[in-house]
Each structure stands twice: as C-alpha cells, then as structure tokens.
Write an enzyme that holds these catalytic residues in place. Structure first.
Site, PDB file in Angstrom:
ATOM      1  N   CYS A   2      -4.575  14.646  -0.423  1.00 42.39           N
ATOM      2  CA  CYS A   2      -5.381  13.605   0.546  1.00 42.39           C
ATOM      3  C   CYS A   2      -4.497  12.856   1.639  1.00 42.39           C
ATOM      4  CB  CYS A   2      -5.887  12.824  -0.659  1.00 42.39           C
ATOM      5  SG  CYS A   2      -7.053  13.402  -1.584  1.00 42.39           S
ATOM      6  N   ALA A   3      -3.325  12.326   1.189  1.00 43.44           N
ATOM      7  CA  ALA A   3      -2.341  11.611   2.063  1.00 43.44           C
ATOM      8  C   ALA A   3      -2.187  12.551   3.175  1.00 43.44           C
ATOM      9  CB  ALA A   3      -1.518  11.101   1.335  1.00 43.44           C
TER      10      ALA A   3
END
Length: 168
Positions: free
Chosen positions: A62-63
C-alpha cells in the site's frame, strides 16, 4: 448480494458489491482529509481523478502504491490522485508528511463505511475483513470511469501502466 473473489497470499477472500463499471459515472462519496475536512467528487470537478484504494498505509504494498502515484502525479500534473483507505486521517497525514508526498490527497473512509460497499471493495471475510481491497479507478474530468481494476491478489501492486494510460 454481488461479490467478487480475490486472494490474500493465495487464500480466497470476498468483497461486497461491485466495482464501478467503465463508462459509468463515479459514485458519490464523502471522505475525510488529514485536516478532518470532508470532500466529495464535486470538490474535484473538472479534473481527471485517479482513485488509489487500498487496505492500509501500514503495509509495504500500500505504501509503495502511494509513493508511485505521488511520483507519477508530480511528473504528469494532469490528474488529482486520491489515496483512499480505512487509516485514520492523522496516520495518513503523518505518513505523507514523513515521506514528503505532496502530489497525492490522502482520504479516509472512517466516517463513511458505505464507500466500500458502493465501490464493491469492502472485504467481507478473512483477516482483513472490514478493510478495503486494493483497486484503482481512473475518471475523466466529468467523472466518467475510464479504467477500473480490482487487484486480484491483495499483496500485488496495481497495474500502474494501464491506469496511467487511461489518463491519455
């Protein structure tokens, strides 16, 4: 109820609802920015949008997606990138500030659980139950969906090239 089957590390999990179809209008939403103000698609009227939707900034994939879309948005300048998750606005703001990410708009669904259902992205079972699945939706300046991808395996990154090509 309509459901999609995706996987988490090879194990089947399900989402409730249906991803907006290409050619449809982006469903309405009200989400929360890191300053706790609320925004809707109307706040971005006349702009192309990239909705980068994911479970949580506290995961590497996600990051990575937020970093990649921040880089692409900075280089292109022709769209607004909304990074949408169930993370609290404070955590989203801290992440973007710490990482120096100023080309994306982090938005939280914490006040709007209906977002995941309206977009077909609420995970209904498994260890991530209640979070959003990974997806990318691209719209034109009128809010028409040009591209929609629900990533079939949550630990995989979205297809950046196809999403960005939809902006052309």
């Amino acid at each position: 109820m309509i459901m999609a089957t995706i996987t988490l590390k090879g194990n089947s999990i399900h989402t409730a609802g249906e991803l907006p179809a290409v050619g449809s209008q982006l469903p309405a939403f009200t989400l929360v920015k890191s300053d706790l103000s609320e925004v809707s698609p109307a706040d971005f009227a006349g702009k192309k949008l990239v909705l980068n939707i994911f479970p949580s900034l506290d995961t590497a994939v996600c990051a990575a997606s937020v970093r990649r879309f921040n880089k692409e948005a900075g280089e292109r300048g022709d769209a607004v990138v909304l990074c949408i998750s169930a993370d609290l606005p404070f955590a989203q703001g801290r992440f973007c500030t710490t990482e120096g990410l100023d080309n994306v708009v982090p938005l939280s669904v914490y006040r709007s659980p209906e977002f995941g259902l309206d977009y077909g992205l609420t995970i209904t079972d498994g260890p991530l139950k209640g979070l959003l699945s990974r997806a990318v939706i691209v719209t034109d300046a009128s809010g028409k969906v040009l591209y929609a991808e629900q990533v079939p395996e949550i630990v995989q990154e979205p297809d950046y090239d196809k999403a960005l090509a939809a902006l052309a």
